[in-house]
Design an enzyme around this catalytic site. Structure first.
Site, mmCIF file in Angstrom:
data_model
loop_
_atom_site.group_PDB
_atom_site.id
_atom_site.type_symbol
_atom_site.label_atom_id
_atom_site.label_comp_id
_atom_site.label_asym_id
_atom_site.label_seq_id
_atom_site.Cartn_x
_atom_site.Cartn_y
_atom_site.Cartn_z
ATOM 1 N N HIS A 105 5.307 3.931 58.288
ATOM 2 C CA HIS A 105 5.053 2.866 58.293
ATOM 3 C C HIS A 105 3.206 3.121 58.895
ATOM 4 O O HIS A 105 2.944 1.944 58.637
ATOM 5 C CB HIS A 105 6.023 2.824 59.946
ATOM 6 C CG HIS A 105 5.392 1.641 60.199
ATOM 7 N ND1 HIS A 105 6.496 1.188 60.954
ATOM 8 C CD2 HIS A 105 4.643 1.480 61.538
ATOM 9 C CE1 HIS A 105 5.881 -0.308 61.614
ATOM 10 N NE2 HIS A 105 4.243 0.457 62.027
ATOM 11 N N GLU A 106 3.094 4.155 59.468
ATOM 12 C CA GLU A 106 1.599 4.106 59.133
ATOM 13 C C GLU A 106 0.579 3.544 57.867
ATOM 14 O O GLU A 106 -0.372 3.300 58.503
ATOM 15 C CB GLU A 106 0.880 5.865 60.070
ATOM 16 C CG GLU A 106 1.697 5.923 61.563
ATOM 17 C CD GLU A 106 1.236 4.336 62.828
ATOM 18 O OE1 GLU A 106 0.229 2.905 62.854
ATOM 19 O OE2 GLU A 106 2.041 3.336 63.189
ATOM 20 N N CYS A 166 7.040 -2.787 65.199
ATOM 21 C CA CYS A 166 5.370 -2.310 64.761
ATOM 22 C C CYS A 166 4.944 -3.070 66.477
ATOM 23 O O CYS A 166 5.308 -4.427 66.625
ATOM 24 C CB CYS A 166 5.179 -2.801 64.271
ATOM 25 S SG CYS A 166 3.563 -2.386 63.695
ATOM 26 N N HIS A 179 0.117 0.728 57.505
ATOM 27 C CA HIS A 179 -0.973 -0.021 57.868
ATOM 28 C C HIS A 179 -2.898 -0.213 57.334
ATOM 29 O O HIS A 179 -3.690 -0.518 57.307
ATOM 30 C CB HIS A 179 -0.927 0.495 59.711
ATOM 31 C CG HIS A 179 -0.202 -0.280 60.404
ATOM 32 N ND1 HIS A 179 0.296 -1.484 60.366
ATOM 33 C CD2 HIS A 179 0.981 0.195 60.859
ATOM 34 C CE1 HIS A 179 0.554 -2.163 61.073
ATOM 35 N NE2 HIS A 179 1.469 -0.841 61.766
#
Length: 93
Positions: free
Chosen positions: A49-50, A7, A53
């Site tokens: 993954h996003e 990342c 966040h």
């Protein structure tokens, strides 16, 4: 499905992370028309993954505690700005 993730928020650290191989999303397009679509493979991984966040999580939050402890020195260096990267980073004060 394990994959070696990294990342931009945590430069120079890559670790194997287990994630689902498939994700289904309900969303609306630019015309507010609802859709449901299933993504798989690397696209599903990027989406998950996003989404992490958005929830305030990083890929290292998926690691086992011992592995995170072994990375603690590198993570501390990153958080204190003791790392050089080719892009702009903001560090906590």
């Amino acid at each position: 499905w394990a994959y070696n993730e990294g990342c931009l928020s945590i430069p120079r650290i890559r670790e194997d992370v287990l994630r689902s191989e498939e994700v289904t999303l309900d969303y609306v397009d630019e015309h507010f028309v609802p859709h449901t679509r299933t993504f798989n493979g690397i696209t599903a991984r990027v989406i998950l993954h996003e989404y992490d966040h958005i929830d305030g999580k990083l890929f290292i939050d998926h690691l086992k505690p011992l592995r995170r402890k072994l990375l603690q020195g590198k993570l501390t260096d990153i958080s204190k700005g003791r790392i050089k990267v080719d892009y702009r980073m903001l560090f906590p004060k």
